[in-house]
Design a protein around this motif. Structure first.
Motif, PDB file in Angstrom:
ATOM      1  N   PHE B  30     -11.298  24.052 -30.244  1.00  8.02           N
ATOM      2  CA  PHE B  30     -10.103  24.168 -29.416  1.00  8.02           C
ATOM      3  C   PHE B  30      -8.839  24.045 -30.251  1.00  8.02           C
ATOM      4  N   THR B  31      -7.784  24.648 -29.750  1.00  7.01           N
ATOM      5  CA  THR B  31      -6.470  24.507 -30.367  1.00  7.01           C
ATOM      6  C   THR B  31      -5.730  23.383 -29.657  1.00  7.01           C
ATOM      7  N   PRO B  32      -5.360  22.350 -30.370  1.00  5.05           N
ATOM      8  CA  PRO B  32      -4.606  21.298 -29.689  1.00  5.05           C
ATOM      9  C   PRO B  32      -3.159  21.709 -29.468  1.00  5.05           C
ATOM     10  N   ALA B  33      -2.585  21.202 -28.402  1.00  2.04           N
ATOM     11  CA  ALA B  33      -1.152  21.429 -28.159  1.00  2.04           C
ATOM     12  C   ALA B  33      -0.362  20.550 -29.114  1.00  2.04           C
ATOM     13  N   VAL B  34       0.679  21.113 -29.719  1.00  4.09           N
ATOM     14  CA  VAL B  34       1.480  20.335 -30.663  1.00  4.09           C
ATOM     15  C   VAL B  34       2.972  20.442 -30.354  1.00  4.09           C
ATOM     16  N   ASP B  35       3.668  19.400 -30.746  1.00  3.55           N
ATOM     17  CA  ASP B  35       5.128  19.417 -30.781  1.00  3.55           C
ATOM     18  C   ASP B  35       5.506  19.266 -32.241  1.00  3.55           C
ATOM     19  N   ILE B  36       6.427  20.067 -32.700  1.00  7.16           N
ATOM     20  CA  ILE B  36       6.935  19.885 -34.053  1.00  7.16           C
ATOM     21  C   ILE B  36       8.448  19.853 -33.967  1.00  7.16           C
ATOM     22  N   PHE B  37       9.022  18.795 -34.455  1.00  7.97           N
ATOM     23  CA  PHE B  37      10.479  18.766 -34.479  1.00  7.97           C
ATOM     24  C   PHE B  37      10.990  18.234 -35.797  1.00  7.97           C
ATOM     25  N   GLU B  38      12.213  18.605 -36.069  1.00  9.52           N
ATOM     26  CA  GLU B  38      12.780  18.374 -37.381  1.00  9.52           C
ATOM     27  C   GLU B  38      14.112  17.656 -37.249  1.00  9.52           C
ATOM     28  N   THR B  39      14.276  16.663 -38.081  1.00 12.99           N
ATOM     29  CA  THR B  39      15.598  16.053 -38.196  1.00 12.99           C
ATOM     30  C   THR B  39      16.073  16.312 -39.621  1.00 12.99           C
ATOM     31  N   ASP B  40      17.195  15.746 -39.957  1.00 11.63           N
ATOM     32  CA  ASP B  40      17.728  15.934 -41.307  1.00 11.63           C
ATOM     33  C   ASP B  40      16.775  15.385 -42.361  1.00 11.63           C
ATOM     34  N   ARG B  41      16.101  14.291 -41.989  1.00 11.16           N
ATOM     35  CA  ARG B  41      15.321  13.604 -42.994  1.00 11.16           C
ATOM     36  C   ARG B  41      13.825  13.936 -42.982  1.00 11.16           C
ATOM     37  N   GLU B  42      13.315  14.297 -41.809  1.00  9.08           N
ATOM     38  CA  GLU B  42      11.870  14.525 -41.776  1.00  9.08           C
ATOM     39  C   GLU B  42      11.461  15.515 -40.691  1.00  9.08           C
TER      40      GLU B  42
END
Lengths: 154, 136
Positions: B30-42
């Motif tokens: 299965f493909t898991p649902a993901v959230d990817i977010f970016e800040t200045d540092r990481e």
């Protein structure tokens, strides 16, 4: 005998086509009514959360995948032979200035009611949540348990 | 409850996928649902992996390719009879390409309540810097 069969032939007589359709409909209705409504229902009902239910001799087991939902955010209540699960999945926004690349996980509330095929001993129900999977163990009521009846040999 | 109305969750079928590599073991992927977010540092990655224990999770980093594999063993006991099955269990698999901006030695992973969290800090050079202008 021969004459009667001749007159009963489907193509014979003054029946209108509508009458024939109505007859077919009645027939189909009868057929569908006769299909037994059996448990298990194999099709998903489309209500969150997706649930698996299994049983053994003594218990029903209900499992649902609720990743990221804490036990305190889920309410379970049981009456007779139905169980209701409701709650909320929260996703906390962590930073203010973030740029999202992917946003596939969803937050929101849910409510689901499931009827079980037998009475439950409501005082002994156990629920636990581990690794994002909710498991509810529902012991069957004494009267609903299968009993083996020994056959006496005389 | 809360003042703002919460959205009702809709059922999302688990997505069974064909992985790029041939599977030698039987079972669903299965493909898991993901959230990817970016800040200045990481960069932060959150993945829903319900049923995956710490021992069943493998995170590989090879040639800027991040691979997440989560094994799920069926939770049902051997003498249980299925009455209703709305979801299947199997392996979770997902791959991501990382950019050079990630400091690969400082990636941190944690797993709680079936959610994997990966913190991917950026390398120093990639972090935006404000340059103060001196007046003289």
């Amino acid at each position: 005998m021969i004459i009667r069969r001749y007159f009963d032939a489907p193509t014979w007589g003054w029946k209108s086509p509508f009458e024939e359709l109505a007859r077919m409909r009645r027939e189909l209705d009868r057929v569908f009514e006769e299909v037994p409504r059996t448990w298990p229902v194999e099709l998903p009902t489309g209500v969150f959360p997706l649930t698996n239910i299994t049983e053994d001799k003594d218990n029903f087991y209900l499992r649902a995948e609720l990743p990221g939902t804490k036990a305190s955010d889920v309410d379970i209540s049981i009456t007779g032979n139905s169980i209701s699960i409701s709650g909320e999945r929260k996703i906390i926004a962590e930073h203010k200035n973030v740029k999202y690349h992917r946003r596939e996980r969803e937050a929101g509330s849910f409510r689901r009611m499931i009827k079980l095929p037998a009475q439950i001993d409501t005082s002994k129900v156990e629920a636990k949540s581990s690794d994002g999977v909710l498991t509810v163990i529902l012991p069957k009521a004494e009267i609903a348990k299968p009993k083996q009846i020994p056959i006496k040999v005389s | 409850m809360a003042e703002k109305e919460t959205k009702d969750l809709q059922v999302k079928e688990k997505q069974a996928v064909a992985t790029p590599a041939e599977q030698t073991r039987a079972g669903l992927v299965f493909t898991p649902a993901v959230d990817i977010f970016e800040t200045d540092r990481e960069l932060t990655l959150l993945a829903d992996l319900p049923g995956v224990k710490k021992d069943g999770l493998t995170i590989d980093l090879d040639n800027n390719q991040l691979t997440i594999v989560g094994e799920v063993s069926p939770p049902e006991g051997s003498d249980e009879v299925v009455l209703l099955r709305e979801y299947q269990t199997g392996r979770y698999f997902r791959q991501f390409a990382l950019s050079d901006a990630i400091d690969q030695s400082k990636i941190e992973a944690s797993l709680a309540d079936g959610v994997l969290r990966l913190d991917l800090p950026k390398v120093e050079a990639a972090k935006p810097r404000k340059i103060a202008v001196k007046t003289g």
